[in-house]
Design a protein around this motif. Sequence first.
Motif, PDB file in Angstrom:
ATOM      1  N   MET A  20      92.242  19.329  31.020  1.00 14.04           N
ATOM      2  CA  MET A  20      92.119  19.057  29.330  1.00 14.04           C
ATOM      3  C   MET A  20      93.023  17.458  29.196  1.00 14.04           C
ATOM      4  N   GLU A  21      93.849  17.327  29.410  1.00 20.61           N
ATOM      5  CA  GLU A  21      94.847  15.427  30.087  1.00 20.61           C
ATOM      6  C   GLU A  21      92.689  14.257  30.352  1.00 20.61           C
ATOM      7  N   ILE A  27      92.500   9.625  20.884  1.00 17.96           N
ATOM      8  CA  ILE A  27      92.728   7.512  20.907  1.00 17.96           C
ATOM      9  C   ILE A  27      94.824   7.723  21.343  1.00 17.96           C
ATOM     10  N   ARG A  28      95.045   8.980  20.027  1.00 17.14           N
ATOM     11  CA  ARG A  28      96.299   8.779  20.136  1.00 17.14           C
ATOM     12  C   ARG A  28      97.700   8.604  20.766  1.00 17.14           C
ATOM     13  N   PHE A  34      94.045   2.083  26.104  1.00 17.93           N
ATOM     14  CA  PHE A  34      93.503   0.898  27.569  1.00 17.93           C
ATOM     15  C   PHE A  34      92.364   1.611  28.579  1.00 17.93           C
ATOM     16  N   ALA A  35      93.436   3.719  28.180  1.00 17.16           N
ATOM     17  CA  ALA A  35      92.406   3.840  29.313  1.00 17.16           C
ATOM     18  C   ALA A  35      91.140   4.051  28.826  1.00 17.16           C
ATOM     19  N   LYS A  38      89.714   0.651  27.567  1.00 20.55           N
ATOM     20  CA  LYS A  38      89.947  -1.228  28.439  1.00 20.55           C
ATOM     21  C   LYS A  38      90.784  -2.235  26.925  1.00 20.55           C
ATOM     22  N   GLU A  39      91.200  -2.005  26.152  1.00 26.12           N
ATOM     23  CA  GLU A  39      91.464  -2.923  25.360  1.00 26.12           C
ATOM     24  C   GLU A  39      93.036  -2.263  24.666  1.00 26.12           C
ATOM     25  N   VAL A  40      93.619  -3.507  24.666  1.00 24.12           N
ATOM     26  CA  VAL A  40      94.922  -4.040  24.325  1.00 24.12           C
ATOM     27  C   VAL A  40      94.779  -3.030  23.218  1.00 24.12           C
TER      28      VAL A  40
END
Length: 246
Positions: A20-21, A27-28, A34-35, A38-40
């Motif tokens: 599930m993870e 987005i959480r 980032f995952a 790919k943006e901070v």
Amino acid sequence: LILLAFAGALIFILGSFLVMELMDRTIRDKYRTFALTKEVALGAFPGPLLLKYRSHAKEIERIVSSYVANRLMYLVEPGEMNLINLISKESGEGRSTVAASLADHWKAQGFDVRVVSHHGDYDVNHKDYYQATSVEQLIRLGSDKPDFVLMEHAPLDQNSININLIKQAVVNIYLIRATRAWTEVDNLMFHDISNQGRNVFILLTNAKIFAVEDFTGLLPPVSNLRKWANRLLKLELTSEKETKLE
């Protein structure tokens, strides 16, 4: 047999949570942001607060808006009118809330701030909006231009956006609720904006308090138990008691 059944059930439960993870695209928090993108992330604004935090709501809002505003101050142009676009795919992403919070923060510092919204300041369904080459052609700003113009745009899933305003802005902020998934449509919209404008950031809204604290640090109320838990989560296993230095 009992031990095997227990081990099998434990592996099944842990495996289910792991799957599930890995498959979850909610987005959480800043790590999943980032995952998935790919943006901070620029920061996070909290959603409805739990009862123990409600008496500190004003202070929490001040800390959060101060954090986001301080990160933006490295990008603004002193002495110029700085346009900041607030953009989202859907309605209800918190554009008005973020605009009001940032405006209150900068006004308290003495800046001249103007909040512009599609709700009444301009007509997103009229050709004048799409033909405008700058925000000055849409809104009367007067001879003394404000230091900041916070422009709240209509949701992109129902409306288009003027590319000239994206190019003019010193910062473009893409807002997304931390409680919803990052979709392929979000990805396409975000990269379309990134290709046209500068300083494009993701800002989380409606986030859990722990996700907000990933940016700001501990928020009030701060207890010894919460300090201990925070140090444990950060693996500060040998850290010493804080010492105040001059």
